[in-house]
Design an enzyme around this catalytic site. Structure first.
Site, short mmCIF file in Angstrom:
data_model
loop_
_atom_site.label_atom_id
_atom_site.label_comp_id
_atom_site.label_asym_id
_atom_site.label_seq_id
_atom_site.Cartn_x
_atom_site.Cartn_y
_atom_site.Cartn_z
N ASP A 1 -3.35 3.12 1.31
CA ASP A 1 -3.47 4.30 1.61
C ASP A 1 -4.10 4.77 1.23
O ASP A 1 -3.99 6.11 0.78
CB ASP A 1 -1.61 3.77 0.12
N MET B 1 0.96 -0.88 -0.30
CA MET B 1 0.29 0.05 0.06
C MET B 1 0.85 1.52 -0.25
O MET B 1 1.48 1.32 1.04
CB MET B 1 -0.57 -0.42 1.10
N CYS B 2 0.99 2.21 -1.07
CA CYS B 2 1.73 3.01 -0.94
C CYS B 2 1.70 4.05 -2.36
O CYS B 2 0.91 3.84 -2.75
CB CYS B 2 3.23 1.64 -1.54
N GLY B 3 2.66 4.74 -2.25
CA GLY B 3 2.30 6.03 -3.36
C GLY B 3 3.68 5.33 -4.64
O GLY B 3 4.95 5.47 -3.87
#
Lengths: 300, 652
Positions: B431, A1-3
């Site tokens: 996110d 889960m990220c950018g």
């Protein structure tokens, strides 16, 4: 889960403000991943082959083992330095990369090997890493970066992105999403002799893409096949010595926005990262369609 | 005109300034937006906001009455849950433009990303360019106009509303069909385009719901099912309930649906014991006066906390699953007991708001009844990810319960078998969730606790995400948690038991050095104050009770919840049945039950030698079975079994 974020400078010569650009872009989307941050940078000051190792625990012992392993495989050290939690060494080595990298991994935790690639990743924010590793000063031609919110694996430097395609010089990936046929794909690759260092699904993409490239498949074709072969939600960026590319899943569940002009291509999870490159300027951006892929390369 | 420069002010400061300008009736200009998120979130004022550049996620989200003009692009969720007003985007919009629209108009001059208009209820979403994948996904009403191409699978699982496409219809979604637009349709679309000065000379195709999936094809046989309380797999493999189940499936050819929770035996609070000598209970007779039970929850990030007279809440249950009268009784009982009531899915009732002193407002995937005004009059905001009865699935409400009034509150068509989406439109991962939490904080000026409701699945990972995404507390619901309707297979087999859930949650928080930092409200089969004390000793900060409160308020477990034929007027929307429910009598019954829970908690805490429930710890517990010991890590000591039974007789 990220950018995720990536930048590719089109202008000839590689002496660009690469590090500063990626530090700013990742700072822009740090809210998507406060645990750890990482960069895959393509630099021009690498002498021979650059290896970066994590040497947090027992640094002196690790470095001694690294030196011994390098000597054993006929690699001669051109230059070396300690930096943050890592040990960086440029070597002259002419043999095969894959057995060499597996052997080096037995000496210490290997982060990357490349003739231009240098992966810097650690626990902390974009600015934290900039302070420790002076990312902002690094100049180069292109690179990708990642901010991570750990969901299923640990908060450790080695679980951070980018992932190096272990065994293949100069290939790295950053990924936002979740590969749901991870174990199936991993077992296929393991059956063919590939080794995995983590249970992180993003490492799988790196090895998958690198394996295709090693078979002589073009990057663009590898990305096209990845959209069919990988199951789940993903937006990922891949980088090689020559350029960068992206692939996006058919469900369009993970964001990706890009901006392109005559000088550069910039891609990120959110437009807010792109705007960090051009403060105060409305950008003409596009969102890649579901199930699409694209590459930019210097060699074409 | 007020000018706000986002290179100098944070979005939080800017939104506060928007509110102040809105109150004065002044228009607003935003400079250097640089695609920042949450611009204009929660603005309730008839003013114009000009954004000179691009905006990020949720621009104009949860606003009412304003006109937003954005020069360039917007990120995900522009105009999220807009109540009334207009949003005009000069460039492209990211995914889920116009998500959950309750009214108003969203005009995008460029292209739409994927899932435009997902779960919208009313209003109009216009794309002058092309739309992306799944435009109109699960829309419940309103209108989408696409001047360019439709994108793949347009209208997927829409239940109502209209989609007009000027370009190519690339492919139709499931349960969507093409129909010929009427002259009135076209005139109305053209009038809308004219209103926004848009020239379009082409023709339109119209897409509506095809009506093949709105109702289950076959109803379950009408029978008098065995009550929930006699349902047990433990007796035999081929018992009467199993035979009944097979028989019903042989008739309907699909999964069955029922209310209540898992009924198969799993390790539960009866399998652990408090280390109390029963003889000490008598000595704790004045416990209520001595033991501190009051607690606060939800101020981890500076919000105004919920105040509980004891560490107990009412579990989230919807108006829909339950009758309005039952929700009013629960709200009143919560006030009488000094605890907190929860709206569950499907919106807030005025009567419920008036009766409950403290009320949590739940946001679910379908955004049913979700709006800025009820957010503002709530005391807590809760994002529902899933529940213990059916982790990973959305709510179900069968057609008989989807009455005219209920459909109005939820913003959906009347009389459909409502199956809420299993995922939130804008929460595809941790996110996205962090950006959603921030949106709700912006919309409520950081004043209200924001909690997450999660069914127990992979709790060890999920609890870490909840912590990192900044929730004030977690409502954790185990396998035994009940529901108004779910498939029997999911009820019995999906999720992990409540005991395992709390243990995994605490382990997960300890792994990231956050144990004790984020309160956990545990629910799922908590029957009384004895279970509550055990849960608190294990590490929960409070417990929530649903089924117990319903039974206290008259439920006879007749298993007609999902059908809506509840004879006592609880799980029904049938006015004739509901008329049998006496709000005054039942609210007092529920409140009396909670007073017994209070006495039980106080007495047991005192019998352990403490004067504050916060002194409870794992050292006060033993496991009576090897399974419970394996799950909780408590010492296995069956010699406490006899004392536990004697203790239960003392306080039951």
């Amino acid at each position: 889960m990220c950018g995720i974020a990536g930048i590719f400078f089109k202008t000839p010569g590689s002496n660009q403000v690469l590090g500063r650009a990626l530090v700013d872009m990742l700072d822009g989307c740090q809210h998507r991943g406060p645990d750890s941050t990482g960069f895959a940078l393509y630099e021009d000051d690498v002498e021979g082959l650059r290896l970066r190792f994590l040497v947090e625990d027992d640094a002196e012992g690790s470095i001694a083992r690294i030196r011994a392993a390098l000597a054993e495989h006929g690699a001669t050290i051109a230059k070396e330095r300690r930096e943050g939690a890592t040990f960086v060494v440029d070597v002259h080595y002419d043999g095969e990369i894959r057995p060499f990298s597996y052997a080096m991994e037995h000496a210490a935790k290997l982060v990357s090997i490349g003739t231009a690639l240098d992966i810097v990743k650690d626990v902390g924010t974009s600015h934290d890493l900039d302070a420790t590793y002076r990312i902002g000063e690094i100049r180069g031609s292109h690179g990708i970066g990642h901010v991570r919110l750990a969901t299923e694996s640990d908060v450790k430097p080695e679980s951070a992105h980018p992932f190096w395609a272990t065994g293949f010089a100069d290939v790295a990936i950053v990924h936002n999403g979740q590969i749901t046929n991870y174990w199936k794909m991993r077992r296929r690759l393991e059956a063919r002799g590939f080794e995995f260092r983590t249970d992180n699904d993003s490492e799988l993409i790196a090895v998958y893409v690198a394996d295709k490239l090693a078979q002589g498949v073009k990057l663009e074709t590898a990305l096209e096949q990845s959209v069919d072969d990988l199951d789940g939600t993903f937006s990922f960026l891949v980088s090689t010595k020559d350029g960068i590319g992206f692939a996006k899943d058919r469900l369009a569940a993970k964001p990706m926005v890009m901006f392109e002009d005559d000088g550069l291509v910039a891609i990120a999870s959110e437009e807010v990262s792109l705007n960090r490159l051009f403060p105060g300027r409305p950008l003409s951006t596009t969102e890649p369609a579901p199930g699409t892929f694209r590459t930019w390369s210097r060699s074409i | 005109m007020v000018t706000i420069d986002l290179s100098k002010l944070s979005v939080r400061e800017a939104n506060a300034a928007f509110g102040a300008a809105g109150e004065r009736g002044e228009d607003i200009e935003v400079l250097n937006p640089d695609a920042r998120h949450h611009i204009g979130v929660g603005l309730v004022a008839p003013v114009t906001v000009k954004v000179r550049g691009s905006a990020g996620y949720f621009c104009a989200g949860l606003s009412h009455g304003a006109r937003f003009e954005i020069d360039s692009n917007v990120g995900w969720g522009v105009g999220d849950s807009l109540y009334e007003g207009a949003v005009i985007v000069g460039g492209n919009a990211g995914a889920i433009a116009g998500v959950g629209l309750r009214g108003g108009e969203v005009v995008v001059k460029g292209n739409l990303g994927s899932r435009g208009g997902q779960v919208m209820k009313a209003g109009t979403l216009l794309a002058c360019g092309n739309a992306g994948f799944l435009a109109g996904y699960m829309m419940y009403g309103g209108r989408i106009i696409i001047l360019g191409n439709s994108g793949e699978r347009v209208g997927e699982d829409m239940s109502a509303g209209e989609i007009y496409v000027g370009g190519e219809v690339q492919s139709l979604g499931s349960d969507a069909k093409l129909v010929e637009p009427s002259e009135a349709d076209i005139a109305s679309v053209k009038a809308f385009l004219t209103k926004y000065g848009i020239d379009f000379s082409g023709t339109f195709k119209k897409i509506v719901n095809a009506g093949t999936k709105l109702r289950y094809g076959v109803n379950e046989p009408v029978s008098r099912p065995l009550p929930h309380t006699v349902f047990s797999e433990a007796d035999t493999y081929w018992n009467a309930k199993v035979a009944e189940d097979i028989h019903a499936k042989s008739l309907i050819g699909r999964y069955r649906i029922r209310g209540y929770g898992a009924s198969k035996p799993v390790p539960h609070f009866g399998d652990i014991a408090l280390k109390i000598d029963p003889a000490r209970v008598a000595a704790a007779s004045d416990a209520l006066a001595k033991v501190k039970l009051a607690t606060k929850i939800g101020d981890r990030h500076g919000a105004k906390p919920l105040e509980l007279s004891m560490p107990v809440m009412i579990a989230p249950m919807s108006y829909g699953a339950l009758s309005k009268s039952t929700k009013i009784a629960l709200a009143r009982a919560s006030r009488l007991a000094g605890i907190v009531e929860n709206t569950g899915e499907g919106g807030m009732l005025d009567e419920q708001r008036a009766e409950a002193k403290q009320l949590i407002f739940q946001c679910l995937s379908g955004r049913l009844g979700w709006n800025i005004h009820d957010m503002r009059r709530a005391d807590g905001i809760e994002i529902y990810i899933s529940q213990g009865a059916k982790p990973g699935l959305g709510g179900q409400l069968m057609a008989k319960k989807v009455t005219k009034e209920l459909a109005r509150v939820r913003g959906i068509p009347e009389g459909i078998d409502l199956r809420s989406p299993s995922r939130h439109p804008d929460i595809m991962g941790a996110d996205d969730l962090v950006i959603k939490v921030e949106e709700f904080r912006e919309a409520t000026a950081y004043s209200k606790p924001i909690s997450i409701k999660m069914g127990a699945g992979r709790v060890r990972d999920d609890i870490k995400i909840a912590y990192k995404d900044g929730f004030d507390f977690v409502q954790l619901d185990g396998l035994q948690g009940s529901t108004g309707a779910a498939s029997t297979e999911v009820l019995e087999n999906v999720g992990i038991p409540t005991l395992a859930a709390i243990q995994e949650a605490l382990d997960g928080l300890r792994e990231i050095d956050a144990k004790g930092d984020m309160p956990i409200v545990l629910m799922g089969g908590i029957k009384d104050g004895v279970d509550a004390v055990k849960a608190l000793a294990l590490g929960a900060s409070a417990v929530a009770m649903g089924t117990a409160a319903i039974i206290a308020g008259g439920c006879i477990s007749c298993m007609q919840c999902h059908v809506g034929n509840c004879v006592v007027g609880i799980a029904t929307q049938d006015p004739e049945h509901e008329a049998r429910y006496q709000i005054d009598v039942q609210s007092k019954a529920i409140a009396r039950f909670f007073e017994v829970v209070r006495w039980q908690i106080a007495t047991l805490v005192a019998a352990l030698g403490y004067d504050d429930f916060r002194d409870l710890s794992r050292d006060d517990l033993v496991a009576l079975t090897p399974e419970a010991a394996a799950i909780t890590g408590l010492p296995y000591d069956p010699t406490w079994a006899d004392k536990a039974e004697a203790l239960f007789r003392e306080v039951a």
